[in-house]
Write a protein that holds these residues in place. Structure first.
Motif: not given
Length: 598
Positions: A305-310, A530-535, A580-586, A589-598
């Motif tokens: 989910l983290a990679d999908m959102n990224k 986090d997403m910018t850093a992961l990419f 660690a970056l993926r854990k924070r991103i996901s 996403v899991i909490s919102a059950e949707s794409y989260v840009g910010f």
């Protein structure tokens, strides 16, 4: 700085400013209301009849497209003078993204409003616009774009459909065929490309009832089953001379520049599909229990989910930055009904390179997202009852149409080099300056203007290193092969991938930095950072692998070892904690059950 003209491909040699880029955070209330209108239309009129559309019901699709015309959706790109809304490309990209959950219907609309209507919008005479655009904007008449032939796909100029002038000079006589034409089953107008006298590649507007023009049977497709896809045949079809679009022999200006817009719009549609897949997958992962726990709690699921959102965030950043660039280019050209075809073509072609980058990145990101979505759904993902199965099948075509990704990968570096040779980009000068810097034994400068306490400093430094690595490896490839480099397609594709990563990272970085300048709540900034850093971390790793592969094809022995040491000197970063970056991103996403840009 904000008024500086930023030309196509400039991101390779210069750093842009956050204030210059368009981002989703810039949407106006009016743009958001238009998007909400489209969203409501999809929920109210399209989704309840989705199963019927998927069975390829022409009458239903036409009925719904006319409803879309009533709310202005079909006239978004059409000037107000001809019954449309005359919206900018940023807004029409938002509408394409928002319409995406309409699946096959969205593609039917996209083919009509984009590649079907825009040739007349941009290249039609005032008389042609007056004749056809009002009806196209309302949905009274529907359009199709006809370029591909049995013997020519990516090689569009290899088309064999021919046009000759009739003896009385009143008609062009068309003979030939086209294949894989979207909307062919119900379209009224067809933008058809043919060679006048066998050499002059030209565009024509052909009406459905033209004698000698026939339409073949429906193709049976893997996905997008609710769209009409049929071949066309021309046997001495008589096309009135006033149906010629633009000038004879200038059809390539229309074909390729409309495809540029089509590629960019395709990326926007892919973005909408990614967001839908993320929502479906996050909701399912929270609901599905295994071993007494929701599967979203398992790191191997949450990291997906983290990679999908990224990927969706990066695509979103690219799409709207590119939309802003195209809008600016069209505005600077001062386009109006009296401006000639060449000016229109030049304004669109300025960002052809970025349009190809959007198409390749977004279509491959979409495939990656829906593939992981199916995996998260497990066995359910393989069952037609679940929408993710449909998204998986429908996504595959995106890497093929609007120019295959392989062709676009060849176009990206070729376009860059052409711009450099024309003097539009100081590419050679930058490469030579880097060579001098590399000969200096002193540590390389990062090229970053970010302060050391800046949370985006590392991503900024990685971007600067990616640009240096590209100039170093690409410069060596040009020195080695010269103009023959285009034959070395593996090298060209690798250079293209480097450019894609650079543009993608820069778009995300500029967007995130722009947000940081206006957002006071640091918690809201953590997700984009986090997403910018992961990419950035992933792009840095890819650059090393890609660079080593290209260098190994260019050099051997001591020379190779020297070049590898230089590359290592440029890409000198220690790896960061991506887990660690993926854990924070996901988690977000899991909490919102949707794409989260910010």
């Amino acid at each position: 700085m904000a008024n500086r003209i930023w030309g196509g491909g400039r991101f390779i040699v210069d750093d842009d400013e956050p204030s210059n880029v368009v981002t989703p955070e810039d949407f106006t209330e009016e743009q958001l209301k238009l998007a909400e209108t489209v969203r409501a239309f999809v929920e109210r009129d399209i989704k309840p009849r989705d199963a019927e559309i998927e069975k390829l019901d022409y009458e239903l699709t036409v009925e719904l497209m006319r409803k879309a015309g009533e709310i202005g959706l079909l006239g978004a790109d059409v000037p107000e003078a001809y019954g449309g809304l005359g919206l900018d490309k940023t807004t029409t990209a938002l509408l394409a993204e928002t319409l995406s959950p309409a699946s096959s219907f969205a593609l039917s609309v996209g083919a009509h409003t984009g590649i079907g209507t825009l040739p007349i919008v941009f290249f039609g005479t005032p008389e042609q616009k007056e004749r056809w655009l009002p009806a196209l904007a309302s949905g009274e008449r529907l359009a199709a774009y006809c370029l591909t032939e049995p013997g020519s796909g990516s090689d569009a100029l290899g088309a064999r459909t021919a046009a000759v002038m009739s003896e009385d000079g009143k008609h062009y006589i068309l003979n030939g065929s086209k294949i894989y034409i979207t909307n062919a089953g119900f379209a009224d107008l067809f933008i058809v490309y043919a060679k006048v006298d066998g050499t002059q590649f030209s565009a024509f507007v052909v009406e459905r009832d033209t004698p000698g023009f026939t339409i073949g049977p429906e193709e049976h497709k893997m996905g997008i089953k609710g769209t009409s896809t049929r071949p066309l045949f021309f046997e001495d079809a008589r096309i009135p001379v006033d149906r010629l679009l633009g000038e004879a022999g200038k059809g390539h200006l229309i074909a390729f520049n409309i495809l540029n817009i089509g590629r960019f719009k395709l990326a926007a549609a892919c973005l909408g599909g990614m967001k839908e897949a993320i929502q479906l997958s996050a909701a399912y992962a929270n609901q599905r229990k295994q071993f007494g726990k929701a599967i979203s709690s398992f790191p191997l699921v949450s990291s997906k989910l983290a990679d999908m959102n990224k990927l969706a965030f990066i695509t979103e950043s690219m799409v709207y930055r590119t939309a802003g660039l195209i809008d600016r280019s069209l505005e600077q050209a001062g386009l109006n009904d009296e401006v000639g075809d060449l000016n229109v073509a030049n304004a669109i072609a300025e960002y052809a390179l970025e349009c190809s980058i959007n198409k390749v990145f977004a279509s491959e990101a979409m495939d990656a997202v829906v593939d992981e979505g199916v995996q998260i759904h497990g066995g359910c993902g393989y069952i037609q009852e679940y929408k993710i199965e449909r998204l998986y099948r429908d996504s595959r075509i995106n890497r093929i149409f609007e120019g295959t990704n392989e062709i676009n990968r060849l176009l990206i570096p070729a376009t860059l080099l052409k711009r450099a040779l024309k003097g539009d980009l100081p590419l050679i000068e930058r490469a030579q300056a880097l060579q001098r810097e590399l000969l200096n034994p002193a540590p390389l400068s990062s090229g970053s203007r970010a302060p050391r306490n800046d949370s985006l400093a590392r991503s900024t430094e990685i971007l600067a290193a990616l640009k240096k690595a590209f100039l170093m490896v690409g410069g060596l490839a040009v020195q080695k092969h010269g103009l023959r480099l285009e034959r070395e397609q593996e090298i060209v594709a690798a250079l293209s991938d480097g450019m894609i990563d650079m543009y993608a990272l820069e778009c995300a970085l500029l967007r995130t930095r722009k947000m940081s300048l206006s957002q006071t709540d640091s918690k809201l900034l953590q997700q984009p950072m986090d997403m910018t850093a992961l990419f950035a971390e992933e792009a840095f790793e890819r650059a090393g692998q890609r660079g080593r592969s290209v260098l190994a094809s260019l050099e051997k022995g001591d020379s190779l070892r020297l070049q590898l040491s230089v590359l290592k000197r440029i890409l000198r970063f220690e790896p960061a904690d991506q887990f660690a970056l993926r854990k924070r991103i996901s988690a977000r996403v899991i909490s919102a059950e949707s794409y989260v840009g910010f």
